[in-house]
Design a protein around this motif. Structure first.
Motif, PDB file in Angstrom:
ATOM      1  N   GLU A 178       0.847  -1.184   0.000  1.00 48.18           N
ATOM      2  CA  GLU A 178       0.000   0.000   0.000  1.00 48.18           C
ATOM      3  C   GLU A 178       0.886   1.239   0.000  1.00 48.18           C
ATOM      4  O   GLU A 178       1.877   1.307   0.730  1.00 48.18           O
ATOM      5  N   VAL A 179       0.522   2.216  -0.809  1.00 52.23           N
ATOM      6  CA  VAL A 179       1.304   3.444  -0.971  1.00 52.23           C
ATOM      7  C   VAL A 179       0.420   4.631  -0.617  1.00 52.23           C
ATOM      8  O   VAL A 179      -0.671   4.803  -1.178  1.00 52.23           O
ATOM      9  N   ARG A 180       0.888   5.466   0.307  1.00 49.05           N
ATOM     10  CA  ARG A 180       0.166   6.661   0.713  1.00 49.05           C
ATOM     11  C   ARG A 180       1.073   7.879   0.599  1.00 49.05           C
ATOM     12  O   ARG A 180       2.292   7.774   0.720  1.00 49.05           O
ATOM     13  N   GLU A 181       0.464   9.040   0.422  1.00 47.61           N
ATOM     14  CA  GLU A 181       1.234  10.282   0.483  1.00 47.61           C
ATOM     15  C   GLU A 181       1.521  10.611   1.942  1.00 47.61           C
ATOM     16  O   GLU A 181       0.671  10.420   2.817  1.00 47.61           O
ATOM     17  N   LEU A 182       2.722  11.088   2.205  1.00 54.29           N
ATOM     18  CA  LEU A 182       3.125  11.497   3.549  1.00 54.29           C
ATOM     19  C   LEU A 182       3.369  13.004   3.553  1.00 54.29           C
ATOM     20  O   LEU A 182       4.239  13.488   2.821  1.00 54.29           O
ATOM     21  N   PRO A 183       2.627  13.773   4.333  1.00 53.55           N
ATOM     22  CA  PRO A 183       2.821  15.229   4.346  1.00 53.55           C
ATOM     23  C   PRO A 183       4.209  15.603   4.872  1.00 53.55           C
ATOM     24  O   PRO A 183       4.743  14.943   5.766  1.00 53.55           O
ATOM     25  N   ARG A 191       9.063  19.397  -2.831  1.00 51.31           N
ATOM     26  CA  ARG A 191       9.192  18.273  -1.906  1.00 51.31           C
ATOM     27  C   ARG A 191       8.085  17.250  -2.156  1.00 51.31           C
ATOM     28  O   ARG A 191       7.030  17.606  -2.688  1.00 51.31           O
ATOM     29  N   GLN A 192       8.342  16.013  -1.757  1.00 44.61           N
ATOM     30  CA  GLN A 192       7.327  14.974  -1.845  1.00 44.61           C
ATOM     31  C   GLN A 192       7.746  13.818  -0.950  1.00 44.61           C
ATOM     32  O   GLN A 192       8.956  13.553  -0.783  1.00 44.61           O
ATOM     33  N   ALA A 193       6.769  13.131  -0.365  1.00 45.34           N
ATOM     34  CA  ALA A 193       7.088  11.976   0.480  1.00 45.34           C
ATOM     35  C   ALA A 193       5.983  10.942   0.382  1.00 45.34           C
ATOM     36  O   ALA A 193       4.816  11.267   0.132  1.00 45.34           O
ATOM     37  N   LEU A 194       6.360   9.682   0.597  1.00 47.01           N
ATOM     38  CA  LEU A 194       5.442   8.558   0.557  1.00 47.01           C
ATOM     39  C   LEU A 194       5.646   7.693   1.788  1.00 47.01           C
ATOM     40  O   LEU A 194       6.758   7.603   2.315  1.00 47.01           O
ATOM     41  N   ARG A 195       4.586   7.065   2.227  1.00 39.90           N
ATOM     42  CA  ARG A 195       4.694   5.973   3.190  1.00 39.90           C
ATOM     43  C   ARG A 195       4.254   4.705   2.470  1.00 39.90           C
ATOM     44  O   ARG A 195       3.128   4.608   1.977  1.00 39.90           O
ATOM     45  N   VAL A 196       5.160   3.721   2.400  1.00 43.49           N
ATOM     46  CA  VAL A 196       4.901   2.457   1.711  1.00 43.49           C
ATOM     47  C   VAL A 196       4.872   1.343   2.757  1.00 43.49           C
ATOM     48  O   VAL A 196       5.786   1.244   3.581  1.00 43.49           O
ATOM     49  N   MET A 197       3.835   0.521   2.706  1.00 42.86           N
ATOM     50  CA  MET A 197       3.681  -0.565   3.673  1.00 42.86           C
ATOM     51  C   MET A 197       3.566  -1.880   2.928  1.00 42.86           C
ATOM     52  O   MET A 197       2.775  -2.009   1.992  1.00 42.86           O
ATOM     53  N   LEU A 198       4.400  -2.840   3.328  1.00 46.51           N
ATOM     54  CA  LEU A 198       4.454  -4.142   2.671  1.00 46.51           C
ATOM     55  C   LEU A 198       4.131  -5.218   3.706  1.00 46.51           C
ATOM     56  O   LEU A 198       4.780  -5.285   4.761  1.00 46.51           O
TER      57      LEU A 198
END
Length: 261
Positions: A178-183, A191-198
């Protein structure tokens, strides 16, 4: 790492990432604060003075890039210098999927280079959380701004393109991703960030649950990239505070360079 029975049942039955990760927050407000957080403000003071380049000052020297790093001293206990790469890097991040953008994301998570190989001076710090075994890798490097901005735009598109998918590890395991945007704080030029959960299982039936933050910031002609990952707690606040401190420090070092020309 111990999971509650309900989580184990969900993993074993369908590897439903959405169900597995329900209630996992991406922002500082949604997560318990790590112990060092209350002291983080004191770490954001002026960056150390470093030798300035003799040329136009448009690009940093390696010494300046080194001075711009976020270190264990900034984060405080329980953070310290890394003891080496964790086994989950090869076991879980070496994986394949059919979609080209999602595969590129998996490759970036493994190499920790969202912009590709640096085109100039660079410096890297690698840190371990002694309590949770999370690992943080922080890099300052020179990249063409247009290349960085294209990579940031690509990252921004990923929650829509690769919000949920499955990936096969090189050892034959199947993971739900699952891939979400991280503020991020409003620092740098872009700037940009993601939180990826496996989430998945090993061949022995052991549950695996990896959380990985990927953050990137452009500051002038340099870029910051950061990964913060682990099989236990991975605090979004650590990622956000490290990015804020690092971007401010890099901007100050760039400002010092221009002032001395």
């Amino acid at each position: 790492m111990t999971h509650p029975p309900a989580t184990r049942a969900l993993l074993a039955s369908a590897l439903s990432v959405t169900a597995l990760l329900a209630g996992t927050g991406c922002t500082a407000e949604d997560e318990p604060r790590p112990r060092w957080f209350s002291a983080s403000a004191s770490a954001s003071g002026a960056s150390p003075a470093v030798e300035q380049p003799s040329g136009s000052g448009a690009a940093l020297t390696e010494a300046q890039a080194q001075a711009a790093l976020v270190t264990a001293a900034d984060l405080g206990e329980p953070w310290g210098p890394t003891r080496g790469a964790r086994t989950w890097r090869d076991g879980l991040l070496k994986a394949t999927t059919e979609d080209r953008d999602c595969q590129r994301l998996l490759d970036v998570l493994y190499t920790e280079e969202p912009f590709g190989a640096p085109k100039g001076p660079q410096a890297t710090s690698a840190l371990d959380d002694g309590d949770t075994d999370a690992q943080l890798r922080y890099r300052v490097a020179a990249h063409p701004p247009a290349d960085v901005d294209r990579a940031l735009d690509w990252m921004k598109s990923l929650p829509g393109r690769c919000g949920e998918f499955t990936a096969a590890t090189t050892r034959g395991g199947i993971q739900g991703v699952e891939v979400r945007e991280l503020p991020l704080p409003p620092v740098g030029d872009a700037r940009q960030a993601l939180r990826v959960m496996l989430a998945g299982e090993t061949e022995e039936g052991e549950l695996t649950y990896l959380t990985m933050d990927l953050a990137a910031v452009r500051v002038g002609e340099e870029a910051i990239s950061l990964t913060n990952a682990g099989l236990d707690e991975v605090y979004a606040e650590v990622t956000q505070q490290a990015v804020q401190l690092g971007a401010q420090r890099l901007a100050e070092i760039r400002k010092q360079g221009r002032a001395r020309i």
